[in-house]
Design an enzyme around this catalytic site. Structure first.
Site, PDB file in Angstrom:
ATOM      1  N   GLU A  64      -6.110  -7.600  -0.810  1.00 42.29           N
ATOM      2  CA  GLU A  64      -6.481  -7.371   0.586  1.00 42.29           C
ATOM      3  C   GLU A  64      -7.851  -6.721   0.635  1.00 42.29           C
ATOM      4  O   GLU A  64      -8.127  -5.784  -0.107  1.00 42.29           O
ATOM      5  CB  GLU A  64      -5.444  -6.450   1.240  1.00 42.29           C
ATOM      6  CG  GLU A  64      -5.406  -6.532   2.748  1.00 42.29           C
ATOM      7  CD  GLU A  64      -4.405  -5.554   3.345  1.00 42.29           C
ATOM      8  OE1 GLU A  64      -3.188  -5.757   3.177  1.00 42.29           O
ATOM      9  OE2 GLU A  64      -4.857  -4.583   3.973  1.00 42.29           O
ATOM     10  N   GLU A 124       0.825  -1.214   0.000  1.00 38.49           N
ATOM     11  CA  GLU A 124       0.000   0.000   0.000  1.00 38.49           C
ATOM     12  C   GLU A 124       0.858   1.262   0.000  1.00 38.49           C
ATOM     13  O   GLU A 124       1.196   1.798   1.064  1.00 38.49           O
ATOM     14  CB  GLU A 124      -0.942   0.008   1.216  1.00 38.49           C
ATOM     15  CG  GLU A 124      -2.038  -1.035   1.127  1.00 38.49           C
ATOM     16  CD  GLU A 124      -3.128  -0.856   2.185  1.00 38.49           C
ATOM     17  OE1 GLU A 124      -2.998   0.020   3.045  1.00 38.49           O
ATOM     18  OE2 GLU A 124      -4.116  -1.621   2.131  1.00 38.49           O
TER      19      GLU A 124
HETATM   20  C1  IDC Z   1      -3.132  -3.883  10.293  1.00 41.28           C
HETATM   21  C2  IDC Z   1      -3.315  -5.024  11.261  1.00 41.28           C
HETATM   22  C3  IDC Z   1      -2.942  -4.591  12.655  1.00 41.28           C
HETATM   23  C4  IDC Z   1      -1.561  -4.006  12.659  1.00 41.28           C
HETATM   24  C5  IDC Z   1      -1.432  -2.926  11.627  1.00 41.28           C
HETATM   25  C6  IDC Z   1      -0.007  -2.480  11.586  1.00 41.28           C
HETATM   26  O1  IDC Z   1      -4.652  -5.511  11.217  1.00 41.28           O
HETATM   27  O2  IDC Z   1      -2.975  -5.706  13.526  1.00 41.28           O
HETATM   28  O3  IDC Z   1      -1.291  -3.456  13.910  1.00 41.28           O
HETATM   29  O4  IDC Z   1      -1.826  -3.397  10.366  1.00 41.28           O
HETATM   30  O5  IDC Z   1       0.296  -1.677  10.537  1.00 41.28           O
HETATM   31  C7  IDC Z   1      -4.178  -2.255   5.600  1.00 41.28           C
HETATM   32  C8  IDC Z   1      -2.800  -2.776   5.691  1.00 41.28           C
HETATM   33  C9  IDC Z   1      -2.693  -3.818   6.785  1.00 41.28           C
HETATM   34  C10 IDC Z   1      -3.534  -3.446   7.985  1.00 41.28           C
HETATM   35  C11 IDC Z   1      -4.995  -3.484   7.542  1.00 41.28           C
HETATM   36  C12 IDC Z   1      -5.983  -3.221   8.683  1.00 41.28           C
HETATM   37  O6  IDC Z   1      -2.305  -3.270   4.481  1.00 41.28           O
HETATM   38  O7  IDC Z   1      -1.344  -3.938   7.128  1.00 41.28           O
HETATM   39  O8  IDC Z   1      -3.355  -4.382   8.995  1.00 41.28           O
HETATM   40  N1  IDC Z   1      -5.172  -2.532   6.465  1.00 41.28           N
HETATM   41  O9  IDC Z   1      -5.781  -1.948   9.221  1.00 41.28           O
HETATM   42  N2  IDC Z   1      -4.653  -1.423   4.704  1.00 41.28           N
HETATM   43  C13 IDC Z   1      -5.928  -1.118   5.009  1.00 41.28           C
HETATM   44  C14 IDC Z   1      -6.278  -1.827   6.141  1.00 41.28           C
END
Ligand code: IDC
Length: 341
Positions: free
Chosen positions: A267, A175
Site C-alpha cells: 500500500e 497495518e
Molecule cells: C482509508 C480510506 C478511507 C476510509 C478509511 C477507513 O481511504 O476511505 O474511510 O481508510 O479506515 C491506510 C489504511 C487504509 C486507509 C489509507 C488512507 O491501510 O485503510 O484507507 N491508509 O488513509 N494506512 C495509511 C493510509
C-alpha cells in the site's frame, strides 16, 4: 540486481493483438495470440522469495506492480470484469490486492459474504493472469491478535478454494498499530501454518509495527525484525508509505531495510496518510525509483472512485462504467497508471 521485466512489452503487444482480432471479427485467434498466453502469471509462474527478492519460477527476481482495491465493503462496484480488463490490459498491471476489511462494516459483519466477494474478485483477476494479494485488512483495533479467530477462518476458506492455484499471495495483517513486533510475530506464527496447510508453497506477507512502517511511526525501525524474523520460509514484510507525509526518514529506512529483509509495498499513496490532500509526485518518484532499484513489488492505494485524491477514478466512474475513459482518472490515477505498465 536489475529488475526482470523484459517480457512485459511482448505481453502487452500480444494482448493488444488478440483484442484487435476479436474486434475485427476474426473467428478464432491464431495459436499463441490469446490473452492468457501472455499474462504476468504465464510469464513468471509461481513466485517465491529468494534472498531478499521475490523471484519467478526460474529463480529470477521480479518486480510486480499493480493496484489495491479500496475496501470491498464500500467499493465492490469498482472491481468488475470491465474495470479489471482496463487494469490488466490497458494499464499492464501484474497484481491486484484485494482488501477485505475486518472491521468498519467488513468481514466480521458477514464472513460468508466477504469470503464470496473476495473469491469472486480472485477468480476475475486469475482469468486475466494477474497475481492476487489477499489482504486481511485489519486496521482498528491495531492488534492483529484481536482477530486471529476470524483470520484463521478467512484464510482456511480462501486456501480451500484457491490453494491449488499459483497466483495467490497472502497478506495477513494490513497495518498493526499500538502493538509490539513480538505480538505481531506471535500472530504470524499462529496464522501462517493455517495458510500453509491449504497452500503450502505460497508467499506470505507480514505487516510491521507502526502501521506497517517497519516500526518508524512508533519510534523504532527494521532492526527489531532483523533481530527476530518470523520463523517461517517464503516470508516477506510490509512497508507502507504516503509520500506527502512520509519523507526522508521513511525513505532511508526502506532503503536500509531492503538490504536485509524481503519487502513488499502492499500500500502506498502519492498524497498524505489520509489517502487525501495534495500529491507529492517528486517524493513519490524517489520512492518508486528505489523500489525499482531494489526490485520491490508494489500495489498502489486505491482502485476506486472514492472522493479522496488517492482514489484513481473521479467520483461516479464506477457507477457509469467509464474506467477506460482517460478523463475519468484523477491526477494521482494518471500518474500511477503511467508507472504501472
Ligand atoms: C482509508 C480510506 C478511507 C476510509 C478509511 C477507513 O481511504 O476511505 O474511510 O481508510 O479506515 C491506510 C489504511 C487504509 C486507509 C489509507 C488512507 O491501510 O485503510 O484507507 N491508509 O488513509 N494506512 C495509511 C493510509
Amino acid at each position: 540486481m536489475a529488475p526482470h521485466r523484459p517480457r512485459r512489452p511482448a505481453r502487452r503487444r500480444l494482448v493488444t493483438m488478440a483484442f484487435a482480432l476479436v474486434a475485427a471479427g476474426a473467428a478464432t485467434a491464431p495459436a499463441g495470440a490469446a490473452a492468457p498466453a501472455a499474462t504476468p502469471l504465464a510469464d513468471y509462474g509461481r513466485v517465491s522469495v529468494c534472498g531478499t527478492s521475490l523471484c519467478d519460477e526460474s529463480g529470477t527476481p521480479v518486480q510486480l506492480r499493480g493496484m489495491s482495491t479500496h475496501g470491498t465493503q464500500w467499493y465492490e462496484q469498482c472491481v468488475t470484469d470491465e474495470s479489471l480488463d482496463v487494469l490488466a490490459y490497458d494499464w499492464g498491471a501484474d497484481v491486484l490486492r484485494v482488501s477485505t476489511y475486518v472491521q468498519e462494516g467488513g468481514y466480521e459483519t458477514n464472513p460468508q459474504y466477504y469470503t464470496d466477494l473476495a473469491s469472486r474478485i480472485i477468480e476475475q483477476a486469475t482469468e486475466r493472469g494477474l497475481y492476487v494479494v489477499v489482504d486481511w485488512h485489519m486496521l482498528t483495533p491495531g492488534d492483529p491478535n484481536a482477530n486471529t479467530a476470524l483470520a484463521t477462518r478467512f484464510f482456511r476458506d480462501i486456501t480451500a478454494r484457491f490453494g491449488d492455484q499459483d497466483n495467490l499471495i497472502y497478506e495477513i495483517a494490513n497495518e498493526p498499530s499500538g502493538v509490539s513486533w513480538q505480538a505481531i510475530r506471535n500472530y504470524a506464527h499462529d496464522v501462517i501454518p493455517v495458510i500453509r496447510e491449504g497452500d503450502p508453497d505460497s508467499v506470505v506477507i507480514v505487516g510491521t509495527r507502526g502501521w506497517s512502517s517497519l516500526g518508524v511511526s512508533d519510534g523504532s525501525d527494521e532492526s527489531e525484525i532483523v533481530n527476530a524474523p518470523v520463523n517461517a520460509t517464503n516470508i516477506m514484510y510490509t512497508f507502507h508509505f504516503y509520500a506527502a507525509s512520509h519523507q526522508e526518514v521513511y525513505l532511508d529506512t526502506l532503503e536500509r531495510a531492503a538490504q536485509d529483509l524481503p519487502l513488499f509495498v502492499t500500500e502506498f499513496g502519492t498524497q498524505e496518510y489520509t489517502g487525501d490532500g495534495p500529491n507529492d509526485f517528486g517524493m513519490s518518484q524517489r520512492y518508486l525509483d528505489l523500489l525499482e532499484r531494489e526490485n520491490i513489488s508494489w500495489t498502489n492505494w486505491n482502485f476506486s472512485d472514492d472522493f479522496r485524491s488517492g482514489a484513481v477514478f473521479e467520483p461516479g466512474t464506477c457507477d457509469d462504467g467509464d474506467w477506460a475513459d482517460p478523463g475519468a482518472l484523477k491526477e494521482a490515477g494518471e500518474w500511477i497508471r503511467d508507472r504501472i505498465g
